[in-house]
Write a protein that holds these residues in place. Structure first.
Motif, short mmCIF file in Angstrom:
data_model
loop_
_atom_site.label_atom_id
_atom_site.label_comp_id
_atom_site.label_asym_id
_atom_site.label_seq_id
_atom_site.Cartn_x
_atom_site.Cartn_y
_atom_site.Cartn_z
N THR A 1 17.51 38.89 -30.27
CA THR A 1 17.76 37.55 -29.71
C THR A 1 17.50 37.54 -28.21
O THR A 1 16.82 36.63 -27.68
CB THR A 1 19.20 37.12 -30.00
OG1 THR A 1 19.42 37.11 -31.42
CG2 THR A 1 19.48 35.75 -29.44
N ALA A 2 18.03 38.53 -27.51
CA ALA A 2 17.82 38.60 -26.07
C ALA A 2 16.34 38.84 -25.75
O ALA A 2 15.80 38.26 -24.79
CB ALA A 2 18.68 39.71 -25.48
N TYR A 3 15.69 39.68 -26.54
CA TYR A 3 14.28 39.98 -26.29
C TYR A 3 13.42 38.71 -26.40
O TYR A 3 12.53 38.49 -25.58
CB TYR A 3 13.80 41.02 -27.30
CG TYR A 3 12.33 41.36 -27.17
CD1 TYR A 3 11.91 42.35 -26.28
CD2 TYR A 3 11.37 40.70 -27.92
CE1 TYR A 3 10.57 42.66 -26.16
CE2 TYR A 3 10.03 41.00 -27.80
CZ TYR A 3 9.62 41.99 -26.92
OH TYR A 3 8.29 42.29 -26.79
N ARG A 4 13.68 37.87 -27.38
CA ARG A 4 12.87 36.66 -27.57
C ARG A 4 13.02 35.71 -26.39
O ARG A 4 12.04 35.12 -25.93
CB ARG A 4 13.28 35.98 -28.88
CG ARG A 4 12.82 36.72 -30.12
CD ARG A 4 13.52 36.18 -31.36
NE ARG A 4 13.19 34.79 -31.62
CZ ARG A 4 12.15 34.38 -32.33
NH1 ARG A 4 11.33 35.27 -32.87
NH2 ARG A 4 11.91 33.11 -32.54
N VAL A 5 14.24 35.57 -25.90
CA VAL A 5 14.46 34.66 -24.76
C VAL A 5 13.77 35.21 -23.51
O VAL A 5 13.07 34.47 -22.78
CB VAL A 5 15.96 34.46 -24.52
CG1 VAL A 5 16.19 33.63 -23.26
CG2 VAL A 5 16.60 33.77 -25.72
N LEU A 6 13.97 36.49 -23.23
CA LEU A 6 13.39 37.07 -22.02
C LEU A 6 11.87 37.05 -22.06
O LEU A 6 11.22 36.75 -21.05
CB LEU A 6 13.90 38.51 -21.85
CG LEU A 6 15.40 38.65 -21.55
CD1 LEU A 6 15.79 40.12 -21.51
CD2 LEU A 6 15.74 37.98 -20.22
N THR A 7 11.27 37.37 -23.21
CA THR A 7 9.81 37.39 -23.29
C THR A 7 9.23 35.98 -23.26
O THR A 7 8.09 35.77 -22.80
CB THR A 7 9.36 38.10 -24.57
OG1 THR A 7 10.01 37.53 -25.71
CG2 THR A 7 9.68 39.58 -24.49
N MET A 8 9.99 34.99 -23.72
CA MET A 8 9.54 33.60 -23.60
C MET A 8 9.48 33.19 -22.14
O MET A 8 8.49 32.59 -21.68
CB MET A 8 10.49 32.69 -24.38
CG MET A 8 10.15 31.20 -24.33
SD MET A 8 11.05 30.34 -23.00
CE MET A 8 12.73 30.47 -23.59
N VAL A 9 10.53 33.54 -21.38
CA VAL A 9 10.54 33.25 -19.95
C VAL A 9 9.42 34.00 -19.25
O VAL A 9 8.73 33.46 -18.35
CB VAL A 9 11.91 33.61 -19.34
CG1 VAL A 9 11.88 33.47 -17.82
CG2 VAL A 9 13.01 32.75 -19.95
N TYR A 10 9.19 35.24 -19.64
CA TYR A 10 8.11 36.04 -19.03
C TYR A 10 6.75 35.42 -19.29
O TYR A 10 5.90 35.35 -18.38
CB TYR A 10 8.17 37.46 -19.59
CG TYR A 10 7.01 38.34 -19.15
CD1 TYR A 10 7.03 38.93 -17.88
CD2 TYR A 10 5.93 38.56 -19.98
CE1 TYR A 10 5.98 39.73 -17.47
CE2 TYR A 10 4.87 39.36 -19.57
CZ TYR A 10 4.90 39.93 -18.31
OH TYR A 10 3.83 40.72 -17.90
N LEU B 1 14.44 28.65 -28.44
CA LEU B 1 15.84 28.32 -28.22
C LEU B 1 16.51 27.74 -29.47
O LEU B 1 17.67 28.05 -29.78
CB LEU B 1 15.95 27.32 -27.06
CG LEU B 1 15.47 27.85 -25.70
CD1 LEU B 1 15.56 26.77 -24.64
CD2 LEU B 1 16.28 29.07 -25.27
N VAL B 2 15.76 26.91 -30.20
CA VAL B 2 16.34 26.29 -31.38
C VAL B 2 16.59 27.30 -32.49
O VAL B 2 17.56 27.20 -33.25
CB VAL B 2 15.42 25.15 -31.89
CG1 VAL B 2 15.88 24.66 -33.27
CG2 VAL B 2 15.43 23.99 -30.90
N PRO C 1 1.12 33.78 -25.87
CA PRO C 1 2.50 34.25 -26.11
C PRO C 1 2.80 35.59 -25.47
O PRO C 1 3.98 36.00 -25.41
CB PRO C 1 2.58 34.33 -27.64
CG PRO C 1 1.18 34.55 -28.09
CD PRO C 1 0.32 33.82 -27.10
N SER C 2 1.77 36.33 -25.08
CA SER C 2 1.94 37.63 -24.43
C SER C 2 2.83 38.55 -25.30
O SER C 2 2.63 38.64 -26.50
CB SER C 2 2.54 37.43 -23.03
OG SER C 2 2.63 38.64 -22.35
N ILE C 3 3.83 39.19 -24.69
CA ILE C 3 4.64 40.15 -25.44
C ILE C 3 5.71 39.47 -26.29
O ILE C 3 6.45 40.14 -27.02
CB ILE C 3 5.32 41.15 -24.47
CG1 ILE C 3 6.17 40.42 -23.45
CG2 ILE C 3 4.27 42.02 -23.80
CD1 ILE C 3 6.95 41.35 -22.53
#
Length: 409
Positions: A14-23, A53-54, A101-103
């Motif tokens: 969950t944390a990885y998806r949010v951080l990589t989205m911001v990245y 986020l959803v 989408p990068s990483i």
């Protein structure tokens, strides 16, 4: 207590998806002027941000992370990869620039790995690899390197997840068996301190009083022996064998009682235990005496026939002893009584009269198994029946009369 080794993995994902989205969005913002169609990239990142986020509750646990969600999540990642040549400059694509989408794409693949193991991860990472090769137009060195890295890492993580799940099941089963064993020991102590002592006292008092009380004492003694056998054999059923080497763990229940229908060798001791009583003493080895199920049933039936003969010809008050010996190549069972013995020639006379209890119920059973039954009787010193059966018996025996059929011996 419910344990889960997966929960930390889902939280990390969950944390990885949010951080990589911001990245990925930040990476686009720093190179906005270099995109040929930045509006297309902005639209994609808006969808990516909302989707990430959803769907955070969807990657909170395995139950919420369904197959349709995984398919849709991977579709978002693949769409972004394939849109990259349309939105970004051709020179940046050829030079090995990042995809839209990068990483973040790795998060979609990792969801497959955590949910379904290494096989699901292999499928998802292969689709991502194909999309990356299409996006570049040619298998460049850095593209192949990145594809292999994602493929190997996702499969490795998927396999680790499978092993972790199997280990969790192993630990849960071990705790279950330990709890069952503790409960059995507690019940055994309670029974020993109460019921067994009362039965033993009734047996002793009945023998002293005589008459009907003696018969009541005899019955109490038989129930005491049967209850002791039940307690020592286990009051709580032990879990079945669970084995899956492909999942990386094996659980074995070592105390499960053998049954004639189990398919493998059975413990002869379990079949002979019901014969033990106040006037029948059973002596057996401490380790299981394994025989083919059909052979074990026939040996037990032969022992039952011998005990029937003891009761019929010596009397209900006769004492008998059963001795089980486990030899390297054969199993030896001896049944002995304290009766007056059989007069010489009596067995031959009985067979001549058509009374074939010993000949068929005992000797016939052992002969069909490739074994033997020897009867030794000395007048005034009781009778001894020695049953021998080889351990390599694997065929079903021929049908023979059961104990008591064909008349007494």
């Amino acid at each position: 207590m419910r344990m889960s080794v997966e929960l930390p993995l889902w939280r990390a994902l969950t944390a990885y998806r949010v951080l990589t989205m911001v990245y990925a969005i930040g990476l686009f913002a720093t190179a906005y002027d270099e995109f040929t169609r930045p509006w297309l990239a902005v639209g994609y990142y808006a969808v990516l941000a909302v989707w990430t986020l959803v769907t955070l509750p969807r990657v909170a646990n395995a139950a919420a992370c369904t197959k349709p969600f995984l398919a849709a999540d991977l579709t978002v990642a693949l769409t972004g990869i394939l849109l990259t040549p349309v939105a970004d400059a051709h020179a940046r694509v050829v030079a090995g620039g990042p995809t839209l989408p990068s990483i973040w794409t790795a998060g979609a693949v990792l969801a497959f790995a955590v949910k379904g193991g290494w096989r699901w991860a292999a499928v998802a990472s292969t689709l991502v690899a194909v999309a990356n090769l299409i996006e570049r137009g040619a298998p460049a060195r850095d593209t192949v390197h990145n594809v292999l890295l994602v493929w190997v890492a996702s499969i490795a993580i998927g396999y680790v997840v499978e092993v972790a799940r199997a280990s969790e099941r192993t630990l849960a089963r071990a705790l279950e068996i330990e709890a069952a064993t503790r409960e059995r020991e507690r019940l055994a102590r309670d029974i020993h301190d109460s019921v067994l002592q009362v039965l033993a006292m009734v047996q002793r008092r009945g023998a002293v009083l005589g008459g009907e009380a003696a018969e009541l004492g005899r019955m109490a003694g038989e129930q005491e022996v049967a209850l002791r056998t039940l307690v020592s054999g286990g009051l709580v059923p032990v879990s079945r064998v669970s084995e899956d080497a492909a999942e990386g763990a094996v659980v074995r229940a070592v105390e499960e009682p053998d049954t004639p229908d189990a398919g493998g060798p059975v413990d002869l001791r379990a079949l002979l235990a019901p014969y033990a009583g106040a006037r029948v003493n059973l002596a057996e080895p401490g380790a299981p005496v394994e025989l083919d199920p059909a052979a074990a049933r026939e040996v037990a039936a032969a022992v039952g026939a011998a005990l029937d003969n003891v009761r019929r010809h010596v009397g209900a008050d006769a004492r008998a002893w059963i001795l089980v010996e486990d030899e390297p190549d054969e199993v030896l069972v001896t049944v002995r009584d304290d009766g007056p013995g059989i007069p010489e020639g009596r067995l031959a006379e009985a067979e001549g009269e058509g009374r074939l209890g010993v000949a068929l119920s005992i000797r016939g059973r052992l002969r069909d198994l490739g074994g033997s039954a020897e009867l030794v009787s000395v007048p005034g010193q009781g009778t001894e029946v020695e049953l021998k059966v080889p351990k390599d018996v694997t065929r079903a025996p021929y049908a023979t009369p059961r104990a008591g059929e064909g008349g007494g011996g």
